[in-house]
Design a protein around this motif. Structure first.
Motif, PDB file in Angstrom:
ATOM      1  N   TYR A 233     -10.833   6.885 -69.674  1.00 24.08           N
ATOM      2  CA  TYR A 233     -10.808   5.791 -70.645  1.00 24.08           C
ATOM      3  C   TYR A 233     -10.483   6.398 -72.007  1.00 24.08           C
ATOM      4  O   TYR A 233     -11.061   7.415 -72.398  1.00 24.08           O
ATOM      5  CB  TYR A 233     -12.166   5.087 -70.682  1.00 24.08           C
ATOM      6  CG  TYR A 233     -12.705   4.797 -69.296  1.00 24.08           C
ATOM      7  CD1 TYR A 233     -11.863   4.258 -68.312  1.00 24.08           C
ATOM      8  CD2 TYR A 233     -14.019   5.100 -68.949  1.00 24.08           C
ATOM      9  CE1 TYR A 233     -12.335   4.017 -67.028  1.00 24.08           C
ATOM     10  CE2 TYR A 233     -14.500   4.856 -67.663  1.00 24.08           C
ATOM     11  CZ  TYR A 233     -13.647   4.319 -66.707  1.00 24.08           C
ATOM     12  OH  TYR A 233     -14.105   4.095 -65.442  1.00 24.08           O
ATOM     13  N   LEU A 234      -9.545   5.765 -72.687  1.00 22.82           N
ATOM     14  CA  LEU A 234      -9.091   6.283 -73.978  1.00 22.82           C
ATOM     15  C   LEU A 234      -9.394   5.257 -75.070  1.00 22.82           C
ATOM     16  O   LEU A 234      -8.857   4.150 -75.054  1.00 22.82           O
ATOM     17  CB  LEU A 234      -7.577   6.545 -73.918  1.00 22.82           C
ATOM     18  CG  LEU A 234      -6.929   7.038 -75.205  1.00 22.82           C
ATOM     19  CD1 LEU A 234      -7.325   8.481 -75.511  1.00 22.82           C
ATOM     20  CD2 LEU A 234      -5.398   6.945 -75.111  1.00 22.82           C
ATOM     21  N   GLN A 235     -10.263   5.660 -75.961  1.00 27.47           N
ATOM     22  CA  GLN A 235     -10.579   4.811 -77.128  1.00 27.47           C
ATOM     23  C   GLN A 235      -9.498   5.064 -78.163  1.00 27.47           C
ATOM     24  O   GLN A 235      -9.401   6.171 -78.688  1.00 27.47           O
ATOM     25  CB  GLN A 235     -11.932   5.259 -77.695  1.00 27.47           C
ATOM     26  CG  GLN A 235     -12.434   4.421 -78.815  1.00 27.47           C
ATOM     27  CD  GLN A 235     -13.702   3.698 -78.381  1.00 27.47           C
ATOM     28  OE1 GLN A 235     -14.513   4.263 -77.649  1.00 27.47           O
ATOM     29  NE2 GLN A 235     -13.844   2.471 -78.819  1.00 27.47           N
ATOM     30  N   LEU A 257      -5.754  -2.607 -73.614  1.00 31.09           N
ATOM     31  CA  LEU A 257      -7.185  -2.401 -73.845  1.00 31.09           C
ATOM     32  C   LEU A 257      -8.007  -3.262 -72.900  1.00 31.09           C
ATOM     33  O   LEU A 257      -7.705  -4.448 -72.698  1.00 31.09           O
ATOM     34  CB  LEU A 257      -7.551  -2.775 -75.279  1.00 31.09           C
ATOM     35  CG  LEU A 257      -7.041  -1.857 -76.381  1.00 31.09           C
ATOM     36  CD1 LEU A 257      -7.603  -2.311 -77.729  1.00 31.09           C
ATOM     37  CD2 LEU A 257      -7.420  -0.402 -76.110  1.00 31.09           C
ATOM     38  N   ARG A 261     -10.893  -0.121 -74.490  1.00 34.85           N
ATOM     39  CA  ARG A 261     -10.367   1.190 -74.077  1.00 34.85           C
ATOM     40  C   ARG A 261      -9.145   1.017 -73.173  1.00 34.85           C
ATOM     41  O   ARG A 261      -9.103   0.103 -72.347  1.00 34.85           O
ATOM     42  CB  ARG A 261     -11.441   1.971 -73.299  1.00 34.85           C
ATOM     43  CG  ARG A 261     -12.730   2.119 -74.077  1.00 34.85           C
ATOM     44  CD  ARG A 261     -13.792   2.863 -73.328  1.00 34.85           C
ATOM     45  NE  ARG A 261     -14.191   2.266 -72.080  1.00 34.85           N
ATOM     46  CZ  ARG A 261     -15.175   2.727 -71.314  1.00 34.85           C
ATOM     47  NH1 ARG A 261     -15.849   3.807 -71.675  1.00 34.85           N
ATOM     48  NH2 ARG A 261     -15.490   2.156 -70.177  1.00 34.85           N
ATOM     49  N   HIS A 262      -8.184   1.916 -73.341  1.00 33.92           N
ATOM     50  CA  HIS A 262      -7.087   1.980 -72.370  1.00 33.92           C
ATOM     51  C   HIS A 262      -7.595   2.751 -71.148  1.00 33.92           C
ATOM     52  O   HIS A 262      -8.355   3.715 -71.291  1.00 33.92           O
ATOM     53  CB  HIS A 262      -5.903   2.770 -72.945  1.00 33.92           C
ATOM     54  CG  HIS A 262      -5.267   2.150 -74.150  1.00 33.92           C
ATOM     55  ND1 HIS A 262      -4.573   0.978 -74.102  1.00 33.92           N
ATOM     56  CD2 HIS A 262      -5.204   2.573 -75.444  1.00 33.92           C
ATOM     57  CE1 HIS A 262      -4.099   0.682 -75.317  1.00 33.92           C
ATOM     58  NE2 HIS A 262      -4.486   1.639 -76.156  1.00 33.92           N
ATOM     59  N   HIS A 263      -7.174   2.336 -69.955  1.00 34.04           N
ATOM     60  CA  HIS A 263      -7.436   3.155 -68.762  1.00 34.04           C
ATOM     61  C   HIS A 263      -6.175   3.977 -68.518  1.00 34.04           C
ATOM     62  O   HIS A 263      -5.069   3.408 -68.461  1.00 34.04           O
ATOM     63  CB  HIS A 263      -7.726   2.275 -67.547  1.00 34.04           C
ATOM     64  CG  HIS A 263      -9.065   1.600 -67.636  1.00 34.04           C
ATOM     65  ND1 HIS A 263      -9.942   1.545 -66.579  1.00 34.04           N
ATOM     66  CD2 HIS A 263      -9.688   0.986 -68.676  1.00 34.04           C
ATOM     67  CE1 HIS A 263     -11.049   0.910 -66.956  1.00 34.04           C
ATOM     68  NE2 HIS A 263     -10.913   0.561 -68.232  1.00 34.04           N
ATOM     69  N   THR A 301     -13.365   8.698 -73.476  1.00 36.98           N
ATOM     70  CA  THR A 301     -14.787   8.303 -73.489  1.00 36.98           C
ATOM     71  C   THR A 301     -15.328   8.078 -72.072  1.00 36.98           C
ATOM     72  O   THR A 301     -16.144   7.196 -71.853  1.00 36.98           O
ATOM     73  CB  THR A 301     -14.987   7.017 -74.302  1.00 36.98           C
ATOM     74  OG1 THR A 301     -14.171   6.004 -73.695  1.00 36.98           O
ATOM     75  CG2 THR A 301     -14.616   7.180 -75.754  1.00 36.98           C
TER      76      THR A 301
END
Ligand code: FAD
Length: 407
Positions: A233-235, A257, A261-263, A301
């Motif tokens: 997961y990318l914040q 998102l 968060r992007h996966h 994250t």
């Protein structure tokens, strides 16, 4: 008898009414769903305390058909799977956490561009897939991009556990029970389990427990392999990427998102089969994304890891299981064939090796099995041969110069 007779479907099991499905991932859940819809009394066995806990545990699985620039079995199979999945998601409307946001497969090289144009020409029968140039990116995908792309507006991502729960909402799910053995006596199949004294029985058994199918059916028969995958997961740190509206597939993928968060994913690790998060794989996911799309900056994250099961030829294994004298493997099949020609084990089916595209292949897999029980083939001959459980055995006979079966 010609070797191809090995691919023949068994006669219809018109009296069959009950089924045991082994495995509570997406493959087992789809099989259970289609059998229940056809009037079967279904019992689904899952060794964990809940379904969708292993490969099928992703909160954002991408609906990503494997399409190639030729009208070959994979293209045909995944197109049909696409149609089946869309129809099933429509039936389950409101029950699945499905985000129909569209998907863009980015043309990263000139070769990709050429291939994608061909795919769009080959496949575009209903305008659900089209080739778009980079200038359309901001309008269609929400952010500007430098790549042309193959665009599937009806695609997107879904929570695989929510799909599994929706598929099994009307069937009996027994968790915490591990199937250990199968035996056919008379017209029934008996399944013995590790943690229950009960021996369960049904007219039909569907083995849908991924890599562990080898233990039930014989490892040498299927040529199965495992590969670990991790998503992260990318914040985002940049407001710009927050505007992303569709899934982007590069060498990996990035979703819009979801809860902030992007996966991003996914890794392929052939040496480690744990389900712990590995820091180096988190870095690999981020590095791969940023190599293609440097605008995606931010902080990792968390994530999730699991093990996929695949066959050496990268196609799923779906269909009626050839006869096993006793569960145990190819030698038993060979003996059975020698004694009585080609026989199928009546009422025994498999749906495994769904690799990286299980959402689609498991859906068509469940449908294929349900129709096979009533004696109907829903895929063409070439597709059937490309997914049939006996194909590795048939290929090994052919490689040994055996082109006929005893009749
Ligand atoms: C990181 C990652 C990302 C992925 N991304 C995508 C994606 O974007 N799109 C996509 O389509 N696919 C994706 N996949 C692949 C997809 O998740 C798999 O193809 C799919 O989940 C396989 O489903 P399955 O039911 O065959 O296996 P599983 O989900 O592993 O289910 C098998 C089940 O059988 C149970 N079981 C095993 N043995 C027994 C036994 N003896 N008795 C009872 N129960 C048993 C297990 O506990 C398990 O629940 C991804 C996979 C991973 C790991």
């Amino acid at each position: 008898m010609q070797l191809d007779a090995i691919y023949t479907y068994p006669p219809a099991l018109s009296q069959a009414r009950s089924a045991i499905v082994i495995g509570g991932g997406v493959a087992g859940c789809f099989a259970g769903y289609f059998l229940h819809k056809a009037g079967f009394q279904v019992k689904l066995l899952e060794r964990n305390d809940s379904i969708a806990n292993e490969a099928s545990g992703n909160a954002a699985g991408i609906i990503y058909p494997r399409l190639e620039a030729s009208w070959n079995p994979p293209t045909q199979f995944y197109l049909q799977a696409w149609q089946m999945l869309m129809a099933t998601l429509a039936e389950l409307e409101g029950l699945v956490d499905f985000h129909k946001v569209g998907m863009a497969r980015l043309a990263l090289t000139a070769k990709d561009q050429e291939r994608f144009v061909k795919i769009a020409e080959l496949v575009d029968r209903s305008s659900w897939l089209r080739y778009e140039n980079a200038q359309q990116a901001e309008k269609l995908l929400g952010i500007p991009l430098n790549y042309d792309f193959l665009y599937t507006p009806e695609s997107g991502y879904l929570s695989v556990p929510s799909l599994c729960r929706a598929l099994t909402r009307d069937i009996e799910v027994v968790t915490g029970v591990e199937a250990q053995g199968l035996e056919r006596v008379g017209q029934s199949w008996y399944v013995c389990t590790k943690n229950s004294n009960d021996v369960l029985s049904a007219d039909v058994v569907v083995v849908a427990n991924a890599f562990a199918a080898s233990l039930l059916l014989g490892s040498e028969f299927f040529n199965l392999s495992r590969v670990r995958g991790q998503v992260n997961y990318l914040q985002p740190q940049d407001e710009g990427t927050a505007g992303l509206r569709a899934v982007l597939c590069h060498k990996g993928y990035v979703t819009p998102l979801r809860e902030g968060r992007h996966h991003i994913g996914a890794t392929y690790n052939h040496d480690d089969f744990s389900s712990e998060l590995i820091a180096a794989e988190s870095q690999a996911n981020l590095a791969q994304l940023q190599q293609m799309l440097p605008e995606f900056q931010g902080e990792i994250t968390g994530g999730r890891a699991a093990v996929r099961c695949y066959a050496k030829d990268k196609m799923p294994i779906i269909g009626p299981m050839p006869s096993l004298r006793q569960p145990g493997g190819a030698m038993d099949v060979a003996m059975a064939m020698e004694n009585s020609g080609v026989v199928n084990a009546p009422g025994l089916f498999v749906s495994i090796a769904h690799g990286s595209r299980g959402i689609l292949s498991a859906c068509l897999g469940g449908h294929i099995i349900q129709r096979a029980i009533v004696g109907e083939a829903v895929v063409g001959d070439d597709v059937n041969k490309s997914i049939h459980p006996a194909r590795f055995f048939a290929r090994s006979l052919r490689a040994a110069g055996i082109n006929k079966l005893p009749s």
